[in-house]
Design a protein around this motif. Structure first.
Motif, PDB file in Angstrom:
ATOM      1  N   ALA A 106      29.375 -50.526   1.314  1.00  0.00           N
ATOM      2  CA  ALA A 106      30.305 -51.060   2.314  1.00  0.00           C
ATOM      3  C   ALA A 106      30.130 -52.568   2.458  1.00  0.00           C
ATOM      4  CB  ALA A 106      30.072 -50.370   3.652  1.00  0.00           C
ATOM      5  N   ALA A 107      28.879 -53.003   2.549  1.00  0.00           N
ATOM      6  CA  ALA A 107      28.650 -54.439   2.694  1.00  0.00           C
ATOM      7  C   ALA A 107      29.097 -55.180   1.437  1.00  0.00           C
ATOM      8  CB  ALA A 107      27.171 -54.711   2.975  1.00  0.00           C
ATOM      9  N   GLY A 140      23.039 -58.341   2.878  1.00  0.00           N
ATOM     10  CA  GLY A 140      23.161 -56.892   3.040  1.00  0.00           C
ATOM     11  C   GLY A 140      23.635 -56.210   1.775  1.00  0.00           C
ATOM     12  N   ALA A 163      32.602 -55.637   1.803  1.00  0.00           N
ATOM     13  CA  ALA A 163      32.949 -56.553   2.897  1.00  0.00           C
ATOM     14  C   ALA A 163      32.777 -58.007   2.489  1.00  0.00           C
ATOM     15  CB  ALA A 163      32.097 -56.238   4.128  1.00  0.00           C
ATOM     16  N   GLY A 201      25.792 -45.826   0.630  1.00  0.00           N
ATOM     17  CA  GLY A 201      27.066 -46.066   1.294  1.00  0.00           C
ATOM     18  C   GLY A 201      27.055 -47.347   2.115  1.00  0.00           C
ATOM     19  N   PHE A 202      25.964 -47.573   2.859  1.00  0.00           N
ATOM     20  CA  PHE A 202      25.884 -48.791   3.669  1.00  0.00           C
ATOM     21  C   PHE A 202      25.993 -50.028   2.789  1.00  0.00           C
ATOM     22  CE2 PHE A 202      23.112 -46.193   6.731  1.00  0.00           C
ATOM     23  CZ  PHE A 202      24.211 -45.823   7.460  1.00  0.00           C
ATOM     24  N   PHE A 203      25.254 -50.006   1.679  1.00  0.00           N
ATOM     25  CA  PHE A 203      25.243 -51.204   0.847  1.00  0.00           C
ATOM     26  C   PHE A 203      26.545 -51.360   0.071  1.00  0.00           C
ATOM     27  CE2 PHE A 203      20.848 -50.814   1.951  1.00  0.00           C
ATOM     28  CZ  PHE A 203      20.480 -52.119   2.137  1.00  0.00           C
ATOM     29  N   ILE A 240      26.466 -62.024   4.895  1.00  0.00           N
ATOM     30  CA  ILE A 240      26.659 -60.681   4.341  1.00  0.00           C
ATOM     31  C   ILE A 240      25.927 -60.539   3.019  1.00  0.00           C
ATOM     32  CG2 ILE A 240      28.415 -59.026   3.592  1.00  0.00           C
ATOM     33  CD1 ILE A 240      30.238 -60.083   5.718  1.00  0.00           C
ATOM     34  N   LEU A 248      30.254 -39.040   4.626  1.00  0.00           N
ATOM     35  CA  LEU A 248      29.273 -38.235   3.893  1.00  0.00           C
ATOM     36  C   LEU A 248      28.773 -37.106   4.780  1.00  0.00           C
ATOM     37  CD1 LEU A 248      27.244 -41.112   2.266  1.00  0.00           C
ATOM     38  CD2 LEU A 248      28.887 -39.620   1.145  1.00  0.00           C
ATOM     39  N   PHE A 284      23.434 -53.466  10.814  1.00  0.00           N
ATOM     40  CA  PHE A 284      23.222 -53.033   9.436  1.00  0.00           C
ATOM     41  C   PHE A 284      21.789 -52.532   9.247  1.00  0.00           C
ATOM     42  CE2 PHE A 284      22.295 -53.770   4.969  1.00  0.00           C
ATOM     43  CZ  PHE A 284      23.386 -53.180   4.365  1.00  0.00           C
ATOM     44  N   PRO A 328      30.389 -44.826   5.856  1.00  0.00           N
ATOM     45  CA  PRO A 328      29.672 -43.797   5.092  1.00  0.00           C
ATOM     46  C   PRO A 328      29.145 -42.671   5.975  1.00  0.00           C
ATOM     47  CG  PRO A 328      28.978 -45.964   4.401  1.00  0.00           C
ATOM     48  CD  PRO A 328      29.882 -46.160   5.568  1.00  0.00           C
ATOM     49  N   LEU A 386      23.535 -41.914   1.767  1.00  0.00           N
ATOM     50  CA  LEU A 386      23.921 -42.628   2.982  1.00  0.00           C
ATOM     51  C   LEU A 386      23.532 -44.109   2.872  1.00  0.00           C
ATOM     52  CD1 LEU A 386      25.155 -42.356   5.775  1.00  0.00           C
ATOM     53  CD2 LEU A 386      22.884 -41.866   6.674  1.00  0.00           C
ATOM     54  N   SER A 387      22.310 -44.358   2.387  1.00  0.00           N
ATOM     55  CA  SER A 387      21.880 -45.751   2.202  1.00  0.00           C
ATOM     56  C   SER A 387      22.787 -46.451   1.205  1.00  0.00           C
ATOM     57  CB  SER A 387      20.444 -45.804   1.692  1.00  0.00           C
ATOM     58  OG  SER A 387      19.588 -45.119   2.556  1.00  0.00           O
ATOM     59  N   TRP A 412      26.169 -58.155  13.303  1.00  0.00           N
ATOM     60  CA  TRP A 412      26.388 -57.342  12.099  1.00  0.00           C
ATOM     61  C   TRP A 412      25.050 -57.021  11.426  1.00  0.00           C
ATOM     62  CZ3 TRP A 412      24.851 -59.033   7.254  1.00  0.00           C
ATOM     63  CH2 TRP A 412      25.100 -58.133   6.212  1.00  0.00           C
ATOM     64  N   TYR A 428      33.117 -51.170   8.362  1.00  0.00           N
ATOM     65  CA  TYR A 428      32.835 -50.752   6.979  1.00  0.00           C
ATOM     66  C   TYR A 428      31.489 -50.034   6.923  1.00  0.00           C
ATOM     67  CZ  TYR A 428      36.400 -53.283   4.228  1.00  0.00           C
ATOM     68  OH  TYR A 428      37.540 -53.726   3.629  1.00  0.00           O
TER      69      TYR A 428
END
Lengths: 855, 145
Positions: free
Chosen positions: A342-343, A321, A346, A338-340, A318, B141, B44, B137, A335-336, B40, B133
């Protein structure tokens, strides 16, 4: 290839070799071992390659660089103690914080992992040595030369000063050689890191004692395996980034220049794809030391072995990420982010699991108080605090507020001190007797802890507040009355208290020690394999290579130490006077080979010096000297490979004791060399993918990429290159098979064909852009095309050298159908190179075509 | 769900010998523990790529629309793949040979197999959480801004 597996050895059978009962025989064996593993004396001491010497030099150098970087930190804290201070000027301050970060990260934190692992891993695995001691020595000398070069620059007021992550456009546009020193010096040190990663991964996979299956290996070895793999996937993107960076500085190829189609964010991506996993590369091996210490002091096995493996693996993955959380304020789409984010949240799960496993082990056991435990507990407290601010910072809106403030400085120091420095000091206390045969002082240890721990907290805890009150990092001074004055003064005082405590620790390390400090055998009453070691430590490492059947053999098997001392396990002797180690299978550690390990040699030192010359001379643009050094490095390394590897043994196999035989020569996937090549090429592939990421990155930031109107390489030449590369690859593969089948003539012909077509493929790849008149300084598109051409051509060159080496070796009788390790390893290189060459050729042809059809 | 029958040790040992070589293919029990995290990682990267390329071309004010659907599809695919991996691992996995616990410290190839399968299963669980997770987003969003 399916030799029947010997059954696991029953307990009773171990005492079988009665001859080991003869004290005269044992004395003779020990004398032979001592002679084989003797450390060279006088100036030749520098040619030593044994892990006990190289590891010690490595650790000593890393600590020295750490003290240097720490002194810079103290200068900074003195400067910031009061507002509007003029102790140092802004130029020096810039150099100080850049070098502080650079040296702490690249010259201390990562190398100390390699140093500690090289020092203790063989003992943990009951091995005499890691498989490639000369490679370790080579890596060490690379590291030392590069480190002295980078740090020494501050004495000439020429040190890098753009921050340890060297963001363009500042770092690409500024004059002077600071940024070049940073780039070239660090590229060179990265070579050392990757060398160490190869050594350690192969060590864990292939040099375990017989019986040590994957479910029985020490947790430290799991961590080393995972961290080694992370280095392979994290460092190469930075090497790719360094290459682009230096091409921009040196030749004005505009990768990061937005006026010519480049983008400074590309550097940030490449840097942090490296930079964030690097944090975990630093953290995991230190926390691994806790995983070894805590069972000892809790007096029971670790609670949840597989959960630790899970958490280390999960964290390792992880951590790849998370990199954009360093770039939350660069205007990427939410949005990008948000992904990072989240990781980043995590990753707290697996990281937390290992902390809970440690706490559970302590709760289930009966804890003994000791200096290592003191530092471990301090580490957990600090790390948990740092982890919590990390969870805060992972939330993008909070990060917008705290970004580039002292809050970040506080957070990162909490994680690094708690996650790396404190566990490391604990580990040094714990393993010092194993390495030196002496104990560190309990009194000085307690003193240093109780200076360091509060000193650290007094220094860094207020920084959270300083940051919240708006103080940006990296400012050389500040005005009075902003609410930062007292906080900074307190921080500075804390820094000096910490420094005092650390100096007590350093004094404890280096003070002369007498008989009173002599360590008893197994001083901490541990159950793991390394505490077998006799005191004082012997240069041969282990008396014999034990047969292992549990995770804590010293606790589980009452006769283990007695049998070990009597040499009743494997390889109790050095009959031929050679340094030998046992190579075992990956999954179940079945003995496969007796590996003749390289002894002292001046070649690693010479090779590193010559390679260092290449990087240093290139910094100053002294091209003739660079070329001479490069040639010197090539000659020395070829000589090293020719004389130091793949020797034909005097007999096919030898007895290793306990009624078993093992081969003396193996090639292909059973051999350590094959695995080393495979692992190196995985790293190399990652670097290539880093460059390739650049191509795709430009695709996302441009309306059309390549932009309309710019010349393109066309289809014909890239496809010609693809065909030639494929022929070269198939010829290498076919040649290896022909050789194995005994058709030596066909082998030589195919190899010559592979060599010629490989070089021709590179030429064809270069001819397309050349003929189209693509100017790399004009735009990022031709620049990235030429960068990929350079990459491919350099690899074709290396491939040709390897194929030429095999040809010469075949004619010289070194490479025969029976002894074919050279060509097997070359074949691995060819597989990877063919993949990269073919992908590059397809991309050159396809990118412009796709642009034509896209709306 | 009923627990799948545990593999007989003899059969496992036979299989094991068949794979007892040293190349990456034969040591795949080791590499297989990366299955969950690799799923994952793939998920991702795909999500990141969908988000970045959609927002780069649609502009900062644009709604997420198709990007959300893309992320949803990728998440579904990843979860299905993870489910298959999990099921395959459950078949190998069992309790420790010695005490029917999860300690896996017996000196036996079968135990090593179960240990690796156990770690792989746990990693599937962590990956499952991490994938959810990552998908959040796209649900929470509304625009690229």
């Amino acid at each position: 290839m399916t030799e029947p597996q010997a059954p696991a050895l029953p307990q009773a059978e171990r005492a079988h070799p009665e001859c080991q009962d003869d004290p005269d025989l044992r004395a003779a064996q020990e004398a032979r071992l001592r002679a084989a593993w003797a450390t060279p004396k006088g100036w030749r001491y520098l040619t030593a390659v044994n892990n006990t010497e190289v590891g010690l030099w490595y650790a000593g150098s890393a600590l020295a660089f750490m003290l240097f970087a720490g002194a810079l930190a103290l200068i900074m804290r003195a400067q910031l103690a009061v507002p509007e201070n003029d102790l140092v000027g802004p130029d020096f301050y810039n150099q100080a914080f850049t070098l502080h970060g650079t040296a702490m990260m690249f010259l201390f934190a990562v190398p100390i992992f390699e140093a500690v692992a090289i020092l203790i891993l063989p003992a943990l695995l009951g091995a005499r040595e890691l498989p490639f001691p000369r490679l370790s020595a080579f890596g060490f000398w690379c590291y030392l030369i590069g480190g002295v070069f980078v740090c020494g620059s501050i004495l000439f007021d020429a040190a890098p000063d753009a921050g340890w992550f060297m963001y363009p456009p500042l770092a690409t546009e500024q004059g002077g050689i600071g940024a070049d020193i940073w780039l070239l010096g660090l590229s060179f040190i990265e070579v050392a890191s990757i060398a160490a990663a190869v050594e350690l991964i192969v060590g864990v996979l292939k040099c375990r004692p017989p019986g040590m299956r994957l479910n029985l290996i020490p947790l430290y070895a799991w961590y080393v395996l995972i961290v080694g793999a992370m280095i392979l996937f994290a460092f190469p993107p930075l090497i790719a980034g360094d290459l682009l960076f230096e091409l921009e500085r040196l030749l004005d190829w505009p990768f990061f220049d937005p006026t010519r189609g480049g983008d400074p964010l590309l550097w940030q991506h490449l840097f942090w794809i490296f930079g964030h996993p690097e944090v975990y590369i630093i953290f995991l091996p230190s926390i691994a030391l806790l995983a070894m210490m805590i069972p000892t002091f809790a007096g029971r096995p670790i609670a949840g072995y597989s959960w630790i493996v899970l958490s280390a693996m999960g964290t390792g993955f992880i951590s790849f990420g998370l990199w954009v959380h360093h770039m939350f304020t660069t205007g990427l789409p939410s949005l990008s982010l948000g992904f990072f984010a989240a990781a980043s949240e995590a990753v707290a799960i697996p990281t937390g699991i290992q902390i809970f496993v440690f706490i559970a082990t302590l709760m289930l056991g009966t804890v003994r108080r000791s200096v290592p435990m003191l530092w471990s507990m301090g580490a957990l407290a600090i790390f948990v605090a740092g982890g919590l601010t990390g969870v805060m910072l992972a939330i993008a809106p909070f990060d917008f507020q705290a970004h580039d403030s002292y809050f970040i400085v506080a957070h990162l120091h909490f994680t690094l001190f708690g996650g790396m420095l404190f566990p490391l000091v604990a580990g040094i206390h714990y393993y010092y007797p194993l390495v030196t045969g002496r104990m560190l002082s309990r009194r000085l240890g307690v003193w240093s802890f109780w200076l360091c721990f509060p000193g650290f907290v007094i220094c860094f805890l207020p920084m959270h507040l300083t940051g919240m009150r708006g103080m940006p990092r990296r400012v050389w001074t500040y005005s009075e009355g902003l609410g930062w004055d007292t906080l900074n003064l307190v921080s500075s005082l804390g820094a000096f208290v910490f420094a005092a405590g650390f100096l007590v620790f350093i004094w404890d390390l280096i003070r002369p020690k007498g008989e009173a400090d002599r360590a008893p055998r197994n001083p901490w009453k541990g159950g793991a394999l390394e505490w077998l070691q006799e005191q004082p430590p012997r240069s041969w490492g282990v008396r014999c290579v034990p047969q292992v059947s549990s995770r804590y053999p010293l606790w589980d098997d009452p006769d283990f130490v007695r049998d070990y001392d009597a040499g009743r396990f494997y390889l109790p002797d050095a009959e031929e006077g050679r340094r030998e180690g046992l190579v075992t299978s990956v999954l179940d550690a079945e003995p496969e080979q007796v590996l003749r390990i390289g002894g002292p040699s001046v070649l690693p030192l010479g090779g590193a010096a010559a390679l260092g010359g290449v990087f240093i001379f290139a910094t100053f643009h002294w091209w003739w000297l660079t070329a001479i050094s490069g040639l010197g490095a090539l000659v020395l390394i070829l000589r090293w490979v020719w004389t130091g590897t793949g020797e034909h043994p005097e007999k096919p196999s030898k007895s290793i004791g306990l009624g078993r035989e093992a081969a003396l020569y193996v090639s292909g996937p059973k051999s350590t060399g094959w695995w080393a090549m495979f692992i190196t090429m995985l790293g190399d592939l990652t670097a290539f993918l880093g460059l390739f990421f650049g191509l795709f990155f430009f695709l996302t930031v441009h309306e059309a990429f390549p932009p309309l109107g710019l010349p393109v390489p066309g289809v014909v030449w890239p496809m010609a290159s693809l065909g030639l590369a494929a022929v070269s690859w198939l010829a290498t593969w076919g040649g290896r098979r022909a050789n194995a089948a005994g058709r030596v003539g066909a082998f030589r012909a195919l190899l010559a064909l592979a060599l010629a077509t490989g070089l021709a493929a590179a030429a064809a790849l270069a001819w397309g852009p050349w003929a189209a008149g693509m100017d790399p300084t004009a735009h990022s598109w031709p620049a990235i095309v030429w960068a990929l051409v350079l990459w491919s051509a350099a690899h074709a060159g290396v491939g040709a050298i390897m194929q030429g080496f095999c040809l010469v070796a075949s004619f010289a009788g070194r490479l025969t159908p029976a002894y074919d390790a050279d060509i097997r390893n070359t074949e691995v290189f060819a597989h990877f190179h063919a993949f990269a060459a073919i992908v590059t050729a397809v991309a050159f042809a396809a990118f412009p075509e796709v642009r034509e059809v896209a709306p | 769900m009923t627990r799948p029958a545990r593999r007989e040790p003899q059969e496992a040992a036979r299989r094991d010998r068949r794979f007892h070589g040293e190349g990456p293919r034969q040591t795949r029990g080791l590499w297989r523990i990366a299955t969950g995290p690799l799923i994952w990682g793939g998920h991702f990267l795909v999500c990141y790529w969908i988000g970045a390329s959609w927002c780069a071309h649609a502009g900062p004010g644009a709604g997420l629309g198709p990007a959300s659907w893309g992320v949803a599809a990728a998440t579904l695919a990843a979860l299905v793949a993870l489910g298959f991996a999990f099921r395959a691992l459950r078949r190998v996995r069992g309790l420790s040979l010695t005490d029917d616990d999860l300690v896996y410290e017996a000196d036996d190839p079968e135990e090593r197999r179960r240990f690796l399968a156990h770690v792989a299963t746990l990693l599937c669980v962590v990956s499952f959480v991490a994938i959810l997770y990552t998908a959040l987003p796209a649900v929470m969003l509304e625009t690229c801004r």
